[in-house]
Design an enzyme around this catalytic site. Structure first.
Site, PDB file in Angstrom:
ATOM      1  N   GLU A 259      33.443  37.684   6.066  1.00 10.21           N
ATOM      2  CA  GLU A 259      31.999  37.780   5.893  1.00 10.21           C
ATOM      3  C   GLU A 259      31.454  36.797   4.859  1.00 10.21           C
ATOM      4  O   GLU A 259      30.259  36.764   4.588  1.00 10.21           O
ATOM      5  CB  GLU A 259      31.638  39.230   5.535  1.00 10.21           C
ATOM      6  CG  GLU A 259      31.868  40.115   6.750  1.00 10.21           C
ATOM      7  CD  GLU A 259      31.931  41.595   6.436  1.00 10.21           C
ATOM      8  OE1 GLU A 259      30.948  42.283   6.709  1.00 10.21           O
ATOM      9  OE2 GLU A 259      32.959  42.059   5.932  1.00 10.21           O
TER      10      GLU A 259
ATOM     11  N   ILE B  52      38.886  41.590  16.733  1.00  8.68           N
ATOM     12  CA  ILE B  52      37.450  41.447  16.980  1.00  8.68           C
ATOM     13  C   ILE B  52      37.059  39.973  17.073  1.00  8.68           C
ATOM     14  O   ILE B  52      35.886  39.624  16.948  1.00  8.68           O
ATOM     15  CB  ILE B  52      36.620  42.183  15.907  1.00  8.68           C
ATOM     16  CG1 ILE B  52      36.897  41.652  14.498  1.00  8.68           C
ATOM     17  CG2 ILE B  52      36.894  43.687  15.958  1.00  8.68           C
ATOM     18  CD1 ILE B  52      35.989  42.265  13.421  1.00  8.68           C
ATOM     19  N   GLY B  53      38.071  39.126  17.301  1.00  3.30           N
ATOM     20  CA  GLY B  53      37.795  37.699  17.434  1.00  3.30           C
ATOM     21  C   GLY B  53      38.155  36.918  16.190  1.00  3.30           C
ATOM     22  O   GLY B  53      38.056  35.688  16.162  1.00  3.30           O
ATOM     23  N   THR B  54      38.574  37.621  15.151  1.00  7.39           N
ATOM     24  CA  THR B  54      38.865  36.954  13.888  1.00  7.39           C
ATOM     25  C   THR B  54      40.228  36.279  13.882  1.00  7.39           C
ATOM     26  O   THR B  54      40.496  35.443  13.028  1.00  7.39           O
ATOM     27  CB  THR B  54      38.855  37.988  12.750  1.00  7.39           C
ATOM     28  OG1 THR B  54      39.737  39.052  13.133  1.00  7.39           O
ATOM     29  CG2 THR B  54      37.467  38.558  12.545  1.00  7.39           C
TER      30      THR B  54
ATOM     31  N   ILE C 112      44.977  31.335   2.563  1.00  2.00           N
ATOM     32  CA  ILE C 112      44.517  31.280   3.954  1.00  2.00           C
ATOM     33  C   ILE C 112      45.752  31.394   4.852  1.00  2.00           C
ATOM     34  O   ILE C 112      46.656  30.552   4.776  1.00  2.00           O
ATOM     35  CB  ILE C 112      43.752  29.969   4.215  1.00  2.00           C
ATOM     36  CG1 ILE C 112      42.524  29.854   3.287  1.00  2.00           C
ATOM     37  CG2 ILE C 112      43.342  29.873   5.687  1.00  2.00           C
ATOM     38  CD1 ILE C 112      41.487  30.942   3.428  1.00  2.00           C
TER      39      ILE C 112
ATOM     40  N   GLY D  11      40.197  37.408   1.597  1.00  2.00           N
ATOM     41  CA  GLY D  11      39.494  37.833   2.815  1.00  2.00           C
ATOM     42  C   GLY D  11      38.326  36.903   3.042  1.00  2.00           C
ATOM     43  O   GLY D  11      37.657  36.494   2.096  1.00  2.00           O
TER      44      GLY D  11
HETATM   45 MO1  MOS Z   1      31.655  44.268   8.950  1.00  2.00          MO
HETATM   46  S1  MOS Z   1      29.590  44.399   9.081  1.00  2.00           S
HETATM   47  O1  MOS Z   1      31.960  45.050   7.483  1.00  2.00           O
HETATM   48  O2  MOS Z   1      32.141  45.157  10.327  1.00  2.00           O
END
Ligand code: MOS
Length: 776
Positions: A739, A482-484, A663, A736
């Site tokens: 977010e 997802i771009g991560t 990391i 992680g």
């Molecule tokens: Mo993220 S909002 O837990 O996909």
């Protein structure tokens, strides 16, 4: 745009050698992406595909009374028109994610003539061309019997119900001691209300779906954060054998939580493809994306804090209020986190929801922590002001190694180390705490800070790894790029364990035919999937080592297999003993070694692997474990500049320090944190979906008026990653980061605006009109 990176311990290698696990590596898929070679789900579809266009409702509440298809049917190339009259119960509604299902909403748009919200799908038109489908969709005549809708909190008809009772779920509103009594006795207290706005993900890739049937077999191409969930959800809605359903999403052009649960559009496209006997591809408009998917709903908070005169918290009460749709009890519910951050003997919390005539909200990056920590971290700043105390020192006084509700220990917590690193890099000691005191010419300078933290989740996962004697490795798992940078993180994991070169690793993901990976949500992917890939790689090493040590000849004959490792293209043992990979592998097999692995993390039942194979991710972590609590931490610092004449607000300097476990890729992690920091500014100063309260319609449903920061809005972004390896969470020490970077930053901006102007803005986004009353 300037940016800096400071790294400690595991910095990038100085030599030209290829990067390893924990180094700074360029993305394996970077070249494909920047050259336009990457194929997204939106680029893919079946042969001789047809095109679908949605018609969405013009009212927010009521019923369809008549549909006239005459003019639409006359458009050349029209093949089919789906409405509630020919869909009805052909598509099952499905259960929501919160209800252990797969869906983002139980609003089944073509089940009946009922309209639940503005922008609900009321027809899907299929034609030979996109243009014909669009023209016919607009030529459908749809009559409604409209009722006055409830738009949001204070609208007529808004109820207010307890979120826990409404959803009949376990209590997620922590309480300890007697917070009301402690608040009344506290030497210093704060009682304030905060608000956050409606926001939409607005990913670059639109909400597309393509479906193709081949006999009984169905292929769906759709941007997804949940390959297996989509596969099983589609099968469930249409009564199909999941073995015949394949979902493909090789890259995702922005997810942010919007692609975690299945929307109701997908099954309609699948049904349409079945009806017309040809593949169908749906491309929705940006405006439709505001109403056919999920979003971050507006929230309100009342925070009450009581402290003794030294700043030690004695009482914390956090009451949240949220908006959801009429039929669904979705809540984001962040008090589980906000009550766990600081030491405090007396805590109370509640979450209430208001049902409105809106589409059902859902996950959006750091779903609960973004709104709930805006409230808490703004209130902490207000408390610091009232105590005449430095806000960093207030956090230090209330720091803790155990969470205050159940007394569980944090697996690791470097919150104050993050504050110390970030405040040093920011120059915080130069701050004059008096509001309006740091003026430079026409600009009022404000410095603010806040805490970020985010639960560390791990979910069951599965992966297959294959290595050939030439050192080529293939990793297969239905994970989501997802771009991560998960592709590169998984490859680096294999590099670390198998001693191969990064560019020799191929990663296949984004296909539900691969072994299952959990939903790419809750920042769990790197911890969950790197762990299982590492497990598969270890098995490969073991097989090679056992063959070498049990052989009659060779340098390792008779040695202890656990003393051997693969490194730099060779099997290596104690001292300088080594044997090249080809020789070592030939002993085990003529061709490749392939290993499949599953992993069930701490706090998850073994049966969860079976559930994963049915599309149910079962992440565990954060405050949900019985024996410990696991979070990532960070400190957010912001400089704002408010023009003394115009009140224009700028945020030219961001400094963040984060301790988020090992990391895996310093470069991608820096990108991720920077993006989060910038999004934090966006959440404070830019983003808001505005609503017309009379019609319950979103008014700025396009990128021209839905504000997000552009390069000119971004100045210096400094991202500091503290060394940390948390081996309680997994063997690789990964927590992680996905977010963590944007949480709390909205509060840091608001706190900086207060410092610049003396005006405390408790409702986001902060606009210049909020600052006209400033006396500086
Ligand atoms: Mo993220 S909002 O837990 O996909």
């Amino acid at each position: 745009m300037a940016d800096t990176i400071e790294t400690y311990g595991n910095a990038a290698p100085a030599s030209a050698k290829q990067p390893g696990f924990g180094d700074a590596a360029s993305r394996l898929d970077g070249r494909l992406k920047v050259t336009g070679g990457a194929r997204y789900a939106s680029d893919l579809h079946g042969p001789s595909t047809t095109h679908a266009y949605l018609r969405t409702s013009a009212i927010a509440k009521g019923r369809i009374t008549a549909i006239d298809e005459t003019a639409a049917r006359q458009v050349p190339g029209v093949l089919d028109i789906l409405t509630y009259r020919n869909v009805g119960d052909r598509v099952k509604t499905g259960k929501t994610f919160a209800d252990k299902g797969y869906m983002g909403s139980t609003i089944a748009p073509l089940a009946s003539g009922q309209v639940w919200h503005h922008g609900q799908i009321v027809a899907l038109v299929v034609a030979d061309t996109f243009e014909a489908a669009r023209e016919a969709a607009f030529k459908l005549r749809i009559d409604y019997a409209a009722e006055a809708p409830t738009a949001t909190f204070d609208s007529p008809g808004a109820d207010r119900v307890d979120a826990v009772k409404a959803a009949q779920k376990e209590d997620t509103t922590p309480t300890v001691g007697d917070a009301t009594a402690a608040l009344a006795q506290a030497a210093v207290s704060i009682d304030a209300e905060y608000e956050t706005p409606t926001q939409h993900h607005n990913a670059i890739e639109l909400f597309t779906t393509a479906a193709a049937w081949d006999g009984d077999r169905l292929t769906v191409w759709e941007p997804s954060q949940n390959m297996y969930g989509f596969r099983f959800g589609i099968a469930d809605q249409l009564g199909l054998d999941p073995a015949n359903v394949r979902v493909i999403s090789p890259f995702v052009g922005g997810a942010f939580g919007a692609r975690g649960s299945l929307t109701q559009r997908t099954a309609l496209v699948v049904l349409a493809a079945h009806r017309v006997g040809r593949p169908v591809r749906l491309e929705t408009t940006r405006a439709q994306g505001f109403t056919i998917g999920t979003y971050r709903a507006e929230t309100r908070h009342r925070i009450r804090l009581g402290a003794d005169k030294d700043g030690k918290l004695q009482a914390l009460i956090h009451d949240g209020l949220e908006v959801t749709s009429r039929p669904d009890d979705y809540k984001v519910g962040g008090t589980e986190a906000s009550t766990r951050l600081y030491a405090c003997p007396n805590i109370a919390s509640s979450v209430q929801i208001v049902h409105a005539d809106r589409n059902t909200p859902g996950f959006m990056r750091s779903p609960p922590e973004v709104p709930y920590l805006f409230a808490l971290e703004s209130a902490m700043d207000e408390l610091a002001v009232k105590l005449n105390m430095d806000p960093v020192e207030l956090r230090r006084i209330n720091d803790t190694g155990t969470e205050p509700v159940k007394g569980l220990p944090y697996t690791s917590r470097k919150l104050m180390a993050c504050f110390d690193e970030a405040s040093r890099a920011f120059g915080w000691s130069q701050r004059d705490p008096r509001p309006g005191s740091m003026r430079e010419g026409d600009w009022l300078v404000g410095w603010g800070c806040a805490t970020t933290f985010y639960p560390t989740n791990m979910a069951p996962a599965a992966a297959r790894v294959r290595m050939t004697p030439d050192g080529a490795v293939k990793i297969e798992t239905a994970a989501h790029e997802i771009g991560t940078g998960v592709t590169t993180a998984l490859a680096l994991t294999a590099v670390g364990r198998l001693g191969v070169e990064l560019t020799h690793v191929r990663v296949e993901l984004g296909d539900s035919a691969l072994p299952p990976a959990p939903v790419a949500g809750g920042s769990n992917s790197t911890a969950s999937i790197c762990t299982v890939v590492d497990k598969a790689c270890r098995e490969i090493v073991e097989r090679i080592a056992r063959a070498a040590t049990s052989a009659k000849e060779g340098v390792f004959a008779g040695a202890d297999p656990s003393s051997l490792r693969l490194e730099a293209g060779a099997l290596r043992g104690p001292g300088n003993a080594n044997e090249d990979l080809k020789t070592a592998m030939q002993r085990t097999t003529q061709g490749a070694i392939e290993a499949y692995a599953e992993n069930v993390p701490h706090g998850v039942k073994p049966e969860a692997i079976g559930a994963l194979y049915q599309g149910h991710s079962q992440p565990a972590g954060g405050a949900k474990l019985p024996d410990r609590i696991q979070f990532s931490f960070g400190a957010q610092f912001v400089e704002v500049r408010v023009n003394a004449l115009t009140r224009e607000i700028r945020a030219p300097r961001l400094v963040g320090a984060y301790a988020a476990g090992k990391i895996v890729n310093m470069k991608a992690a820096k990108n991720q944190f920077m993006g989060g920091q910038i999004w934090g500014v966006s959440s404070a100063l830019h983003e808001e979906t505005e609503m017309d309260g009379r019609t319950a319609r979103y008014m700025n449903d396009e990128l021209g008026e839905y504000y997000i920061p552009v390069s000119a809005d971004v100045g210096t972004v400094t991202t500091i990653m503290l060394p940390e390896e948390d081996r309680q969470i997994n063997d690789l020490g990964i927590k992680g980061i996905g977010e963590l970077g944007n949480v709390g930053l909205n509060a840091a901006v608001a706190n900086a605006v207060y410092h610049a102007t003396g005006v405390r803005v408790r409702k986001l986004p902060i606009r210049l009109e909020n600052l006209l009353s400033a006396s500086v």
